[in-house]
Write a protein that holds these residues in place. Sequence first.
Motif, PDB file in Angstrom:
ATOM      1  N   ASP A 337      15.694  -7.716 -23.347  1.00 35.74           N
ATOM      2  CA  ASP A 337      14.269  -7.391 -23.274  1.00 35.74           C
ATOM      3  C   ASP A 337      13.585  -7.993 -22.054  1.00 35.74           C
ATOM      4  OD1 ASP A 337      14.559  -5.962 -25.557  1.00 35.74           O
ATOM      5  OD2 ASP A 337      13.120  -7.100 -26.761  1.00 35.74           O
ATOM      6  N   PHE A 338      14.178  -9.057 -21.469  1.00 33.86           N
ATOM      7  CA  PHE A 338      13.585  -9.686 -20.296  1.00 33.86           C
ATOM      8  C   PHE A 338      14.245  -9.248 -18.994  1.00 33.86           C
ATOM      9  CE2 PHE A 338      12.230 -12.382 -23.755  1.00 33.86           C
ATOM     10  CZ  PHE A 338      10.915 -12.665 -23.425  1.00 33.86           C
ATOM     11  N   VAL A 560       3.180 -10.001 -20.898  1.00 36.59           N
ATOM     12  CA  VAL A 560       4.267  -9.085 -21.220  1.00 36.59           C
ATOM     13  C   VAL A 560       3.829  -8.190 -22.375  1.00 36.59           C
ATOM     14  CG1 VAL A 560       6.627  -8.899 -22.092  1.00 36.59           C
ATOM     15  CG2 VAL A 560       6.050 -10.662 -20.406  1.00 36.59           C
ATOM     16  N   THR A 561       3.892  -6.888 -22.172  1.00 33.43           N
ATOM     17  CA  THR A 561       3.425  -5.953 -23.200  1.00 33.43           C
ATOM     18  C   THR A 561       4.478  -4.931 -23.610  1.00 33.43           C
ATOM     19  OG1 THR A 561       2.414  -4.638 -21.414  1.00 33.43           O
ATOM     20  CG2 THR A 561       0.980  -6.167 -22.621  1.00 33.43           C
ATOM     21  N   ALA A 562       5.663  -4.965 -23.001  1.00 34.97           N
ATOM     22  CA  ALA A 562       6.749  -4.079 -23.425  1.00 34.97           C
ATOM     23  C   ALA A 562       8.044  -4.617 -22.836  1.00 34.97           C
ATOM     24  CB  ALA A 562       6.509  -2.635 -22.973  1.00 34.97           C
ATOM     25  N   PRO A 563       9.181  -4.387 -23.505  1.00 40.25           N
ATOM     26  CA  PRO A 563      10.457  -4.923 -23.019  1.00 40.25           C
ATOM     27  C   PRO A 563      10.955  -4.216 -21.770  1.00 40.25           C
ATOM     28  CG  PRO A 563      10.810  -3.545 -24.951  1.00 40.25           C
ATOM     29  CD  PRO A 563       9.325  -3.684 -24.797  1.00 40.25           C
ATOM     30  N   THR A 565      13.418  -2.072 -19.464  1.00 37.65           N
ATOM     31  CA  THR A 565      14.094  -0.807 -19.759  1.00 37.65           C
ATOM     32  C   THR A 565      15.488  -0.728 -19.157  1.00 37.65           C
ATOM     33  OG1 THR A 565      13.040   0.202 -17.829  1.00 37.65           O
ATOM     34  CG2 THR A 565      11.918   0.446 -19.951  1.00 37.65           C
ATOM     35  N   ALA A 566      15.868  -1.705 -18.325  1.00 37.35           N
ATOM     36  CA  ALA A 566      17.197  -1.704 -17.718  1.00 37.35           C
ATOM     37  C   ALA A 566      17.493  -3.089 -17.169  1.00 37.35           C
ATOM     38  CB  ALA A 566      17.282  -0.661 -16.595  1.00 37.35           C
ATOM     39  N   ALA A 567      18.782  -3.412 -17.038  1.00 38.63           N
ATOM     40  CA  ALA A 567      19.182  -4.696 -16.480  1.00 38.63           C
ATOM     41  C   ALA A 567      18.596  -4.862 -15.088  1.00 38.63           C
ATOM     42  CB  ALA A 567      20.700  -4.790 -16.438  1.00 38.63           C
ATOM     43  N   GLY A 568      18.048  -6.027 -14.814  1.00 38.71           N
ATOM     44  CA  GLY A 568      17.446  -6.307 -13.521  1.00 38.71           C
ATOM     45  C   GLY A 568      16.022  -5.842 -13.373  1.00 38.71           C
ATOM     46  N   VAL A 569      15.484  -5.170 -14.392  1.00 34.17           N
ATOM     47  CA  VAL A 569      14.112  -4.656 -14.349  1.00 34.17           C
ATOM     48  C   VAL A 569      13.214  -5.562 -15.184  1.00 34.17           C
ATOM     49  CG1 VAL A 569      12.609  -2.721 -14.933  1.00 34.17           C
ATOM     50  CG2 VAL A 569      14.904  -2.295 -14.018  1.00 34.17           C
ATOM     51  N   ASN A 570      12.072  -5.935 -14.628  1.00 37.32           N
ATOM     52  CA  ASN A 570      11.140  -6.793 -15.360  1.00 37.32           C
ATOM     53  C   ASN A 570      10.618  -6.087 -16.611  1.00 37.32           C
ATOM     54  OD1 ASN A 570      11.272  -8.898 -13.532  1.00 37.32           O
ATOM     55  ND2 ASN A 570       9.469  -8.257 -12.389  1.00 37.32           N
ATOM     56  N   PRO A 571      10.213  -6.855 -17.609  1.00 40.85           N
ATOM     57  CA  PRO A 571       9.476  -6.238 -18.713  1.00 40.85           C
ATOM     58  C   PRO A 571       8.161  -5.671 -18.200  1.00 40.85           C
ATOM     59  CG  PRO A 571       9.388  -8.637 -18.861  1.00 40.85           C
ATOM     60  CD  PRO A 571      10.360  -8.310 -17.780  1.00 40.85           C
ATOM     61  N   THR A 572       7.505  -4.878 -19.014  1.00 39.19           N
ATOM     62  CA  THR A 572       6.226  -4.288 -18.630  1.00 39.19           C
ATOM     63  C   THR A 572       5.129  -5.342 -18.709  1.00 39.19           C
ATOM     64  OG1 THR A 572       6.887  -2.110 -19.390  1.00 39.19           O
ATOM     65  CG2 THR A 572       4.527  -2.515 -19.185  1.00 39.19           C
ATOM     66  N   PHE A 573       4.259  -5.366 -17.685  1.00 36.39           N
ATOM     67  CA  PHE A 573       3.165  -6.325 -17.629  1.00 36.39           C
ATOM     68  C   PHE A 573       1.822  -5.607 -17.723  1.00 36.39           C
ATOM     69  CE2 PHE A 573       5.830  -9.742 -16.824  1.00 36.39           C
ATOM     70  CZ  PHE A 573       6.631  -9.572 -15.709  1.00 36.39           C
ATOM     71  N   THR A 574       0.856  -6.314 -18.257  1.00 35.65           N
ATOM     72  CA  THR A 574      -0.533  -5.866 -18.242  1.00 35.65           C
ATOM     73  C   THR A 574      -1.398  -6.993 -17.702  1.00 35.65           C
ATOM     74  OG1 THR A 574      -0.203  -4.391 -20.134  1.00 35.65           O
ATOM     75  CG2 THR A 574      -2.473  -5.028 -19.625  1.00 35.65           C
ATOM     76  N   ALA A 575      -2.264  -6.674 -16.734  1.00 31.50           N
ATOM     77  CA  ALA A 575      -3.125  -7.689 -16.128  1.00 31.50           C
ATOM     78  C   ALA A 575      -4.060  -8.287 -17.173  1.00 31.50           C
ATOM     79  CB  ALA A 575      -3.937  -7.081 -14.990  1.00 31.50           C
ATOM     80  N   LYS A 576      -4.277  -9.583 -17.062  1.00 28.15           N
ATOM     81  CA  LYS A 576      -5.098 -10.314 -18.028  1.00 28.15           C
ATOM     82  C   LYS A 576      -5.951 -11.319 -17.276  1.00 28.15           C
ATOM     83  CE  LYS A 576      -5.743 -11.229 -22.534  1.00 28.15           C
ATOM     84  NZ  LYS A 576      -6.113 -10.199 -23.528  1.00 28.15           N
TER      85      LYS A 576
END
Length: 713
Positions: A337-338, A560-563, A565-576
């Motif tokens: 997921d990370f 972090v708002t979503a896992p 999607t592939a190895a080496g790819v960051n999880p999904t971020f949302t600005a806060k």
Amino acid sequence: MSQPPRYQRTKDFGADDPDQTDNQAINNEFDAVARTTDGLRSNLAKIQRDDGGLKDGLVTKDALAQALKEDLYTEFSGNVSASVVAAQQAAGDANIAAIAAQDAATAAAASQASAASSMVAAGNSAADAAVAAASVSLPSIVGKSQNFLRVKADESGYELRASAQVRADISAVGLAGDEIVEGEKEFTVRPIVGTAMPGTNDDGAASTAYIDTAVNASREVRQTVLQGVINSSGYASMLSAGSGRALNLSAAAMPMRTAFAQGAADYIATLSADATGVVSGLAASNLSYIYQDYVGPTSVAWGATLAPVQYGYSYNQAAQALLQFGGSAGSNVFLDDFGNTWVIGGAAKIQSNQVKFGSGALGGSGASNSLNGTNESIYTSNIKTLGNGGWTLRCWFYALTNATNQTVINAGVASNYYGIAARLGTAGKMLYNLSSTGSTDDISGGSTATGALTVSTNTWNYLEITYDPVAGKYFCYINGALDYSVASGLKICPIDRVSLAVLSGIGQYLSGYIDKFEFLPYCANPNGTGYSVPVAAPNITAVGYASDFFSIPNMTMYQVTAPSTAAGVNPTFTAKKRVYVGEAVASASAVSSVVNYASNGGYVSIDTYPLPAAGLTISKAHNIGTAIGVRVSIEAECMAAEHGFSVGDIIAEGLCGGGSSSNYPLSPAKTRNNITFTTGNAAAFAAVSKTSGNAFGLASANWKYRVIAKRGW
């Protein structure tokens, strides 16, 4: 513009006989009508163009009703949207100019004359920076509204500079070039973002929030508490222990003002009243990080988390890990997921025959798609450290046998297992190995430690290994119950991989299944206290589960708002809009310690006189809350003349430790909140004599010293 005359009939033609016509009276009436309509047409021509629109420059702010101005201000006021890319780019460019200005001002301190000249240049560059951020920074901001800015110069006037790029991007009407503002002048400004510049009252009186927003591009440090209550030692002390596991806020004596960076914009929140229980229910027997979320100019939402925030230029995927094993049965692609990459050994794969939560778990080519106990495992080489604070390794495992030792988790190196190892032994007890040296099991008593609890085979068991920095202990749990613990201040040795189902360099493969592996950068269950095992799969989006990430180049906090999607790819971020303002340790029933992070990202210690002894290790709490990008310096100030130095001279560069055979640079080490260094073994500090050019040890009674730390972003 006078009003046209009102038409009023003077003759009642209905009173005349039908065959009588008063021609003169008719003419008089038509003349009166003409005077009225001609006046209407004349006045209309003064306010209306031929195309039907209002004439340019006709409607001004003075023409608007007070209530309408209030409504318009309410509707259009607000912080400049950080999502508008053009505004972010303009302000980013402005920030570079402001930093250059700050550097110029610092360098100018060499002499009064050069300082004055450079400060003028610095002020000009800062004004450019503020204009490019869709605002203007001036000595006295008298007022502003949606599309005008009124400024007031000081007695000597102020040069407001508008570069060609600024004029192109911002369209400052009435500011065609560099201009000296004498007294008071009003400019019309059309920002590239179609919103009002926030933070003023409707009558144009500038508020604190607006002034802060205006200068955001030129502020040296952003994403910080700007001011607040301090104690006698100069440390920030807005937050203090409250009732139970709660924190109180002191802000009446000195308002707490926080700058929330998001791209080009800074959002300023000011709290001016004391409050109890602003944060409550802190995690028991644990370290919590305290944050504020921006709500409005005078409002924030408080929160706390166990997960330490990441600061950096790129997100560190290896600081955390979560394997759900949720892919298709038979797949040998393991999605973390990370975003960590996992490598298979043998025929390890996802299977659905035996699953704890979700649709799959780790298995292999054995019976019922289990790991075969011979050559099947997985590992990641992304994780090379467990960090300097608390951490947790845990997962569910299902051992089919304990005829031989069954490895569940091993954090070590490719050639040997030293680091952390957890296995199910042949006696039905867990076996634990903990090493700080990489060559011996020194933490676990010099050898393998055996757990106290009996572990069953052919069923799911929950294993957790954690380091508790508050207690200074390692705890190992089985199914939520304490199985083994050891007190130690030693940290786990460097590793180059985390493996599941194999002991590096030895084997001892697991015959069975593994599900829901987690690596957390904090102690999830401290103090050896038993807990209820999870009843559902872990969720990367659960509040406080994953660390937030502050991107230094983007000047934005991300959640972090979503896992991945592939190895080496960051999880999904949302600005806060979030700023971490401190940390606190709580016992089972009360807050035991509170650290408020340093205001403006900086620290200057109290002067120490006389100098310390030689060979002494010194520690200073800077409380900046991060070591990333923090510059540390040690200054010595002359108290009595020696070696050509006069009273008041400060040695800020080149200060060394005085060695018995040679001098060497002081080497301050920094952590999240502390600085440590060791003085020279012959003289605490050494420098180069102004008279002879030779090195000399500073006489303890002739000097005092201070430590300075400053965040550089």
